[in-house]
Scaffold this motif. Structure first.
Motif, short mmCIF file in Angstrom:
data_model
loop_
_atom_site.label_atom_id
_atom_site.label_comp_id
_atom_site.label_asym_id
_atom_site.label_seq_id
_atom_site.Cartn_x
_atom_site.Cartn_y
_atom_site.Cartn_z
N SER A 48 -31.74 -73.99 -20.81
CA SER A 48 -33.14 -74.08 -20.38
C SER A 48 -33.82 -72.94 -21.16
N THR A 49 -35.27 -72.95 -20.97
CA THR A 49 -36.13 -71.79 -21.65
C THR A 49 -37.15 -71.63 -20.55
N THR A 50 -38.09 -70.65 -20.44
CA THR A 50 -39.03 -70.42 -19.51
C THR A 50 -40.15 -69.71 -20.50
N LYS A 51 -41.07 -69.96 -20.30
CA LYS A 51 -42.33 -69.27 -20.86
C LYS A 51 -43.53 -68.73 -19.86
N GLU A 52 -44.16 -67.95 -20.03
CA GLU A 52 -45.29 -67.46 -19.30
C GLU A 52 -46.48 -67.14 -20.10
N GLY A 53 -47.72 -67.18 -19.50
CA GLY A 53 -49.10 -67.00 -20.23
C GLY A 53 -50.18 -67.31 -19.45
N ASN A 54 -51.18 -66.84 -20.02
CA ASN A 54 -52.37 -67.02 -19.24
C ASN A 54 -53.15 -68.30 -19.25
N ASP A 55 -52.80 -69.29 -20.48
CA ASP A 55 -53.43 -70.33 -20.49
C ASP A 55 -52.34 -71.53 -20.45
N ALA A 56 -52.35 -72.76 -19.70
CA ALA A 56 -51.36 -73.74 -19.49
C ALA A 56 -50.99 -74.37 -20.41
N ALA A 57 -52.15 -74.65 -21.55
CA ALA A 57 -51.71 -75.54 -22.55
C ALA A 57 -50.87 -74.65 -23.44
N SER A 58 -51.21 -73.39 -23.75
CA SER A 58 -50.48 -72.47 -24.65
C SER A 58 -48.91 -72.37 -24.22
N VAL A 59 -48.87 -72.31 -22.82
CA VAL A 59 -47.46 -72.33 -22.29
C VAL A 59 -46.86 -73.76 -22.59
N GLN A 60 -47.47 -74.82 -22.44
CA GLN A 60 -46.72 -76.04 -22.69
C GLN A 60 -46.47 -76.27 -24.02
N GLN A 61 -47.26 -75.78 -25.05
CA GLN A 61 -47.05 -75.84 -26.30
C GLN A 61 -46.11 -74.95 -26.78
N GLN A 62 -45.76 -73.99 -26.41
CA GLN A 62 -44.37 -73.04 -26.60
C GLN A 62 -43.23 -73.74 -26.28
N LEU A 63 -43.22 -74.29 -24.88
CA LEU A 63 -41.91 -74.86 -24.40
C LEU A 63 -41.77 -76.29 -25.25
N LYS A 64 -42.89 -76.91 -25.50
CA LYS A 64 -42.67 -78.25 -26.53
C LYS A 64 -41.98 -77.75 -27.77
N GLN A 65 -42.16 -76.59 -28.54
CA GLN A 65 -41.86 -76.39 -29.65
C GLN A 65 -40.23 -76.29 -29.64
N ILE A 66 -40.11 -75.28 -28.48
CA ILE A 66 -38.66 -74.78 -28.45
C ILE A 66 -37.86 -76.23 -28.08
N MET A 67 -38.28 -77.06 -27.28
CA MET A 67 -37.67 -78.21 -26.96
C MET A 67 -37.40 -79.32 -28.23
N ASP A 68 -38.37 -79.59 -28.67
CA ASP A 68 -38.35 -80.23 -30.10
C ASP A 68 -37.38 -79.88 -31.12
N ALA A 69 -37.33 -78.46 -31.14
CA ALA A 69 -36.40 -77.76 -32.17
C ALA A 69 -34.98 -77.95 -31.72
N ALA A 70 -34.63 -77.89 -30.13
CA ALA A 70 -33.57 -77.79 -29.69
C ALA A 70 -32.88 -79.17 -29.81
N ASP A 99 -54.72 -62.41 -4.21
CA ASP A 99 -56.07 -62.95 -3.79
C ASP A 99 -55.85 -64.71 -3.51
N GLY A 100 -54.67 -64.94 -3.97
CA GLY A 100 -54.26 -66.66 -4.13
C GLY A 100 -55.15 -67.26 -5.11
N LYS A 101 -55.46 -66.50 -6.15
CA LYS A 101 -56.18 -67.11 -7.29
C LYS A 101 -55.01 -67.17 -8.50
N ILE A 102 -55.28 -68.12 -9.54
CA ILE A 102 -54.32 -68.40 -10.47
C ILE A 102 -54.46 -67.25 -11.57
N ALA A 103 -53.52 -66.47 -11.74
CA ALA A 103 -53.41 -65.38 -12.73
C ALA A 103 -52.71 -65.79 -14.04
N GLY A 104 -52.11 -66.77 -14.01
CA GLY A 104 -51.29 -67.12 -15.31
C GLY A 104 -50.55 -68.49 -14.97
N TRP A 105 -49.68 -68.98 -15.99
CA TRP A 105 -48.90 -70.15 -15.66
C TRP A 105 -47.55 -69.77 -16.38
#
Length: 232
Positions: A48-70, A99-105
């Motif tokens: 498995s791999t985990t990624k964090e970031g401020n933007d959901a699309a960016s985190v998703q893209q990072q995960l996709k790239q790692i998974m595709d290569a793996a 405060d319960g607000k989204i701070a990242g993904w």
């Protein structure tokens, strides 16, 4: 149903209806089991791999790239039954601040290697980049289980007959007859555990292309026999 109805009518005409509905006497309910231990021959390894970031699309893209290569890397060594390769969970969820607000993904992607060729699987796991081994489990193939299932069943039947004979004699009966029998497979064929090294999850990048160390145990193939006998 028609035969049963006719039989009931005949019994009633003969004045034996009360005997037909009476509860059978000297009926014993019992069970027994037989088990055989066999070496586990299937390895399931999750990376498995985990990624964090401020933007959901960016985190998703990072995960996709790692998974595709793996996936591309692992599939080069894949072989039917010896090592099957597939993707596992792919999750993305928000991280909230105080405060319960989204701070990242944060997201997580899982790659699964499964098969009978332990060396092939562990070597592939050791070569996959940017992913760590999150869990390892061992199982028993259908072929291996069926190979010893008959032996376990024979042990269960022998134990059932021995117990029935012993109890019958203890109660002063000379024998018994079978009334109802059920045979069930109670095999425990999968033993998962978390793979850890030095207090943390084992990393597939511990050494370039080096196999991840694993050792299979034994599975217990168990068959139980239960039912009732008429003591005579």
């Amino acid at each position: 149903m028609g035969l049963l109805a006719c039989a009931g009518a005949v019994l009633a005409q003969n004045g034996n209806a009360s005997q037909a509905s009476a509860v059978p006497q000297n009926v014993l309910q019992l069970s027994a089991s037989g088990a055989v231990e066999v070496q586990q021959d299937v390895l399931v390894m999750q990376l498995s791999t985990t990624k964090e970031g401020n933007d959901a699309a960016s985190v998703q893209q990072q995960l996709k790239q790692i998974m595709d290569a793996a996936l591309a890397q692992a599939k080069r060594d894949a072989k039917p039954q010896q090592m099957e390769v597939r993707s596992g969970d792919f999750t993305l969820y928000p991280r909230n601040n105080k405060d319960g607000k989204i701070a990242g993904w944060q997201g997580r992607a899982v790659l699964i290697l499964e098969g009978k060729d332990f060396s092939r699987i562990t070597t592939t796991a050791g070569a996959v980049q940017n992913m760590t081994v999150s869990s390892v489990s061992f199982g028993l193939s259908r072929e291996a289980r069926e190979k010893v299932e008959g032996e376990a069943q024979a042990k269960a039947i022998a134990a059932f007959k021995e117990r029935a004979t012993s109890i019958a004699k203890d109660f002063g009966f000379s024998s018994y007859t079978l009334r109802e029998i059920q045979v069930n497979d109670n095999s425990n064929v999968l033993m998962p555990y978390a793979a850890r090294a030095n207090g943390g999850m084992m990393k597939s990048s511990m050494a370039a292309d080096s196999p991840v160390p694993v050792e299979a145990g034994k599975a217990r193939v168990e068959v139980s026999v239960s039912g009732s006998v008429q003591l005579r």
